[in-house]
Design a protein around this motif. Structure first.
Motif, PDB file in Angstrom:
ATOM      1  N   SER A   1       0.919  -1.381  -0.064  1.00 44.82           N
ATOM      2  CA  SER A   1      -0.079  -0.015  -0.066  1.00 44.82           C
ATOM      3  C   SER A   1       0.833   1.140   0.159  1.00 44.82           C
ATOM      4  O   SER A   1       1.871   1.369   0.803  1.00 44.82           O
ATOM      5  CB  SER A   1      -0.941  -0.052   1.166  1.00 44.82           C
ATOM      6  OG  SER A   1      -1.644   1.062   1.413  1.00 44.82           O
TER       7      SER A   1
ATOM      8  N   SER B   1       0.085   3.891   1.216  1.00 51.81           N
ATOM      9  CA  SER B   1      -0.220   4.776   2.493  1.00 51.81           C
ATOM     10  C   SER B   1       1.196   5.056   3.363  1.00 51.81           C
ATOM     11  O   SER B   1       2.032   4.048   3.348  1.00 51.81           O
ATOM     12  CB  SER B   1      -1.013   3.991   3.234  1.00 51.81           C
ATOM     13  OG  SER B   1      -0.492   2.956   3.854  1.00 51.81           O
TER      14      SER B   1
ATOM     15  N   GLU C   1       1.005   4.797   6.512  1.00 49.45           N
ATOM     16  CA  GLU C   1       0.990   3.953   7.441  1.00 49.45           C
ATOM     17  C   GLU C   1       1.946   2.796   6.991  1.00 49.45           C
ATOM     18  O   GLU C   1       2.640   2.175   8.009  1.00 49.45           O
ATOM     19  CB  GLU C   1      -0.369   3.298   7.718  1.00 49.45           C
ATOM     20  CG  GLU C   1      -0.528   2.147   8.553  1.00 49.45           C
ATOM     21  CD  GLU C   1      -1.995   1.463   8.613  1.00 49.45           C
ATOM     22  OE1 GLU C   1      -1.997   0.268   8.664  1.00 49.45           O
ATOM     23  OE2 GLU C   1      -2.942   2.294   8.399  1.00 49.45           O
TER      24      GLU C   1
ATOM     25  N   ARG D   1      -8.654   4.162  -4.621  1.00 47.75           N
ATOM     26  CA  ARG D   1      -8.710   3.962  -3.178  1.00 47.75           C
ATOM     27  C   ARG D   1      -8.875   2.407  -2.996  1.00 47.75           C
ATOM     28  O   ARG D   1     -10.247   1.975  -3.350  1.00 47.75           O
ATOM     29  CB  ARG D   1      -9.449   4.787  -2.207  1.00 47.75           C
ATOM     30  CG  ARG D   1      -9.141   4.536  -0.706  1.00 47.75           C
ATOM     31  CD  ARG D   1     -10.205   5.171  -0.036  1.00 47.75           C
ATOM     32  NE  ARG D   1     -10.287   6.658  -0.319  1.00 47.75           N
ATOM     33  CZ  ARG D   1      -9.404   7.481   0.400  1.00 47.75           C
ATOM     34  NH1 ARG D   1      -8.568   7.314   1.140  1.00 47.75           N
ATOM     35  NH2 ARG D   1      -9.693   8.809  -0.120  1.00 47.75           N
TER      36      ARG D   1
ATOM     37  N   HIS E   1      -8.216  -1.159   6.405  1.00 45.07           N
ATOM     38  CA  HIS E   1      -6.774  -0.378   5.862  1.00 45.07           C
ATOM     39  C   HIS E   1      -7.551   0.278   4.488  1.00 45.07           C
ATOM     40  O   HIS E   1      -8.045  -0.591   3.711  1.00 45.07           O
ATOM     41  CB  HIS E   1      -5.888  -1.149   5.311  1.00 45.07           C
ATOM     42  CG  HIS E   1      -4.799  -0.443   4.928  1.00 45.07           C
ATOM     43  ND1 HIS E   1      -4.236   0.607   5.709  1.00 45.07           N
ATOM     44  CD2 HIS E   1      -4.251  -0.311   3.467  1.00 45.07           C
ATOM     45  CE1 HIS E   1      -3.127   1.241   4.839  1.00 45.07           C
ATOM     46  NE2 HIS E   1      -3.281   0.676   3.716  1.00 45.07           N
TER      47      HIS E   1
ATOM     48  N   THR F   1      -6.224   3.703   3.414  1.00 44.00           N
ATOM     49  CA  THR F   1      -5.640   4.853   3.319  1.00 44.00           C
ATOM     50  C   THR F   1      -4.668   5.075   1.897  1.00 44.00           C
ATOM     51  O   THR F   1      -3.859   6.165   1.783  1.00 44.00           O
ATOM     52  CB  THR F   1      -4.742   5.677   4.576  1.00 44.00           C
ATOM     53  OG1 THR F   1      -3.919   4.321   5.123  1.00 44.00           O
ATOM     54  CG2 THR F   1      -5.989   5.854   5.826  1.00 44.00           C
ATOM     55  N   GLY F   2      -4.557   3.887   1.516  1.00 44.62           N
ATOM     56  CA  GLY F   2      -3.716   3.894   0.196  1.00 44.62           C
ATOM     57  C   GLY F   2      -4.293   4.268  -0.858  1.00 44.62           C
ATOM     58  O   GLY F   2      -5.711   3.959  -1.213  1.00 44.62           O
TER      59      GLY F   2
END
Length: 123
Positions: free
Chosen positions: A39, A41, A43, A75, A82, A84-85
């Motif tokens: 990802s 993201s 994170e 997205r 999860h 947020t990527g």
């Protein structure tokens, strides 16, 4: 590669594979687990290479949502929540083209850190 454009994005019925075809004729079947651990993201990637995280335990992860972001990305929403990527078209194509190399590096990273693709067992 920055001018690639997807011609098709479909999620397999079992939600474990994202199929992506591009206008340059390439197409890829990208496993959900691979997309989750790669990802884009913060994170996962951190804000520098030193902050990048190795994400274990995602063998059975599924993609439960694919949402367009403008006209440049999607997205992906995973069943571990999860989301947020933001996967740009060039990044998706890069993930497809480099799948074998990146996956081997991920497996080696897990092994080196004593981590597993399997989720932790619940007691």
């Amino acid at each position: 590669m920055s001018s690639v454009w997807p011609t098709e994005i479909t999620l397999a019925k079992d939600k474990r594979t994202l199929h992506v075809a591009f206008d340059d004729g390439t197409s890829f079947a990208l496993p959900a687990e691979y997309l989750r651990v790669e990802s884009p993201s913060a994170e996962v990637q951190g804000h520098s290479a030193a902050e990048r995280k190795t994400v274990p335990g995602k063998r059975n992860v599924q993609i439960i949502g694919v949402e367009p972001v403008g006209n440049y990305a999607v997205r992906l929403i995973f069943d571990d929540m999860h989301q947020t990527g933001i996967f740009s078209w060039p990044y998706l194509r890069e993930l497809g083209a480099e799948h074998e190399t990146r996956w081997a590096a991920y497996i080696a990273e897990l092994d080196a850190k004593g981590l597993s693709r399997d989720p932790p067992r619940r007691h």
